[in-house]
Design an enzyme around this catalytic site. Structure first.
Site, PDB file in Angstrom:
ATOM      1  N   ASN A   1       0.870  -1.177   0.000  1.00 26.89           N
ATOM      2  CA  ASN A   1       0.000   0.000   0.000  1.00 26.89           C
ATOM      3  C   ASN A   1       0.911   1.232   0.000  1.00 26.89           C
ATOM      4  OD1 ASN A   1      -1.837   1.995   0.433  1.00 26.89           O
ATOM      5  ND2 ASN A   1      -2.770   1.087   2.252  1.00 26.89           N
TER       6      ASN A   1
ATOM      7  N   ARG B   1      -2.510  -2.010  -3.550  1.00 22.18           N
ATOM      8  CA  ARG B   1      -3.760  -1.270  -3.390  1.00 22.18           C
ATOM      9  C   ARG B   1      -3.676  -0.017  -4.250  1.00 22.18           C
ATOM     10  NH1 ARG B   1      -4.881   3.155   0.715  1.00 22.18           N
ATOM     11  NH2 ARG B   1      -7.096   3.542   0.427  1.00 22.18           N
TER      12      ARG B   1
ATOM     13  N   HIS C   1     -12.794   2.773  -0.049  1.00 21.82           N
ATOM     14  CA  HIS C   1     -12.862   1.685   0.942  1.00 21.82           C
ATOM     15  C   HIS C   1     -13.549   0.445   0.387  1.00 21.82           C
ATOM     16  CE1 HIS C   1     -12.995   4.797   4.472  1.00 21.82           C
ATOM     17  NE2 HIS C   1     -11.754   4.400   4.259  1.00 21.82           N
TER      18      HIS C   1
ATOM     19  N   GLY D   1     -13.224   4.867  10.377  1.00 18.78           N
ATOM     20  CA  GLY D   1     -11.857   5.036  10.862  1.00 18.78           C
ATOM     21  C   GLY D   1     -11.497   6.508  10.795  1.00 18.78           C
TER      22      GLY D   1
ATOM     23  N   ARG E   1     -11.647  15.407   7.668  1.00 18.49           N
ATOM     24  CA  ARG E   1     -12.427  15.776   6.471  1.00 18.49           C
ATOM     25  C   ARG E   1     -13.834  16.191   6.858  1.00 18.49           C
ATOM     26  NH1 ARG E   1     -11.144  10.231   3.475  1.00 18.49           N
ATOM     27  NH2 ARG E   1      -9.217  10.022   4.624  1.00 18.49           N
TER      28      ARG E   1
ATOM     29  N   GLU F   1      -8.241  -5.547   4.737  1.00 17.47           N
ATOM     30  CA  GLU F   1      -8.089  -5.169   3.327  1.00 17.47           C
ATOM     31  C   GLU F   1      -6.889  -5.875   2.694  1.00 17.47           C
ATOM     32  OE1 GLU F   1      -8.642  -1.190   4.989  1.00 17.47           O
ATOM     33  OE2 GLU F   1      -9.303  -0.616   2.988  1.00 17.47           O
TER      34      GLU F   1
END
Ligand code: ADP
Length: 400
Positions: A7, A91, A181, A211, A242, A385
């Site tokens: 990742n 990813r 996600h 998360g 955010r 993931e």
């Protein structure tokens, strides 16, 4: 078969080496501050060996070289040769409308990921750097697979993913909801079906990945029909830093009044809002819950906003699917925050959902938290993931 899952961020690289015979993690770690002074790498092995090193990592190739060395040599050695790694799974955040499933990396695939960089300027270029660095370090023969964060959302109907703007402009700039996600949402519904021993056909499931970044998805018959993140991961729920959904007029108003450039506005919405902006103190949910318990009104407002918004998404997705069989909680907050799950589910009594308070007093464990007589099952399912990426990588490599 061993699969290396990667990742890559613009200045970071996380890795996991997974043994696919038993799906156990053999080694994992991360490199930070790649391309920035003060690089750092750390890792650990399945049997508890650990390493940590301050080392300059000028680019991703150097970082990969160091990861390779850590797997092959020294105190944390877990393999004798690179041949033991069958393939590498990456990813990738943005597959746009081009990729609706994982694919084996080819020069054409790299070009397409690059073409989509405008939609994920922080992520896609970093993923390409990661793929190229992998090729340099592991050789061209080593198969690489890309798993897209939004591929699972590609089944959304057009009326769900479209914004109400002129469609020629939407098409010209590829403006639409893509979600994020997806790998986690997919893992959650598949894991639920596996636990229950049922096919996904005929199920209506709401997945809550909560998360630092959070999203909720509506999944009918195993296919995503709506999700809370939008063109980018900024949309939807209030998150760590955010804003989540906000009236676009508030954005243009602020931009005008504060004299911000688009870049500054984006920075503001992505980095200075959410729990951090509302509480004025922290983006971290644990900090906010502690502050709330100590009587901090701003932290109370920030967390109440999150609970309310999760509930609203669940309610709207029940309407979108005309029902719900199961609600799944995951992510750092979803897996660990007893209070969040309680606050969300308690107010969903109209769905005849009953929370088992004793079962809900759980952190990071796979468990049903609804009572036997609840009309809707509620579960905590820790997401994985990396394993989902490794599974896709294995499948594609075997199909080759
Ligand atoms: P990311 O989205 O970066 O992968 P995580 O899924 O690890 O992040 O989630 C991080 C969030 O989970 C943080 O806000 C953290 O405070 C929260 N969290 C972790 N444990 C708890 C807990 N016991 N109670 C409340 N929130 C928690």
């Amino acid at each position: 078969m061993k699969i290396l899952v990667i990742n890559c961020g613009s200045s970071s690289l996380k890795y996991q080496l997974i043994d696919m015979e038993n799906e156990h993690v053999i080694a994992k770690g991360l490199c930070e501050r790649i391309g920035i002074a003060g690089g750092h790498i750390e890792g650990k092995t399945f049997d508890g060996r650990q390493f940590s090193e301050e080392i300059d990592l000028p680019d991703h190739t150097v970082a990969f070289g160091r990861v390779k060395d850590a797997l092959l040599e020294g105190e944390c050695k877990v393999i004798d040769s690179l041949d033991e790694i069958a393939a590498i799974g990456h990813r990738v955040v943005q597959g746009g409308a081009v990729f609706d499933h994982s694919v084996v990396v080819t020069p054409e695939v790299i070009r397409e990921i690059d073409n989509l960089s405008a939609l994920a300027p922080l992520h896609n270029p970093a993923h390409i750097q990661g793929i190229n660095a992998c090729t340099e370090v592991f050789g061209e023969e080593k198969p690489q697979v890309v798993v897209f964060d939004n591929a699972f959302h590609s089944t959304m109907p057009k009326y769900a993913y479209s914004f109400a703007i002129p469609q020629d402009l939407a098409e010209k700039h590829q403006i639409r909801k893509y979600g994020a996600h997806g790998t986690s949402h997919k893992y959650l519904v598949e894991r639920y079906a596996e636990i229950k021993g049922i096919p996904l056909e005929g199920t209506k499931i709401i997945t809550c990945h909560l998360g630092n970044g959070s999203s909720v998805s509506a999944v009918k018959d195993g296919k995503c029909i709506d999700t809370s993140m939008g063109l980018t991961p900024l949309d939807g729920l209030v998150m760590g830093t955010r804003s989540g959904s906000i009236d676009a007029s508030a954005v243009t108003f602020l931009q005008e009044r504060e004299g911000w450039t688009p870049k500054e506005t984006s920075e503001f919405l992505n980095k200075k809002c959410g729990l951090l902006g509302v509480s004025g103190s922290s983006s971290d949910m644990r900090d906010n819950m502690t502050a709330r318990e100590e009587g901090d009104k701003n932290a109370e407002l920030a967390t109440d906003m999150l609970f309310y918004q999760i509930r609203k998404y669940i309610g709207s997705y029940v309407a979108a699917m005309n029902g719900v069989d199961a609600i799944l909680f995951s992510g750092g907050i979803g897996e660990n925050s007893v209070h969040t799950r309680d606050a969300v589910v308690r107010e969903l009594g109209w769905l005849n959902i009953r929370l088992d308070e004793e079962a809900n007093d759980v952190r990071g464990k796979e468990i049903r938290i609804s009572t036997d007589d609840s009309a809707v099952e509620v579960w905590v399912i820790p997401t994985n993931e990396e394993l989902a990426i490794a599974r896709d990588t294995k499948r594609l490599v075997e199909e080759q």
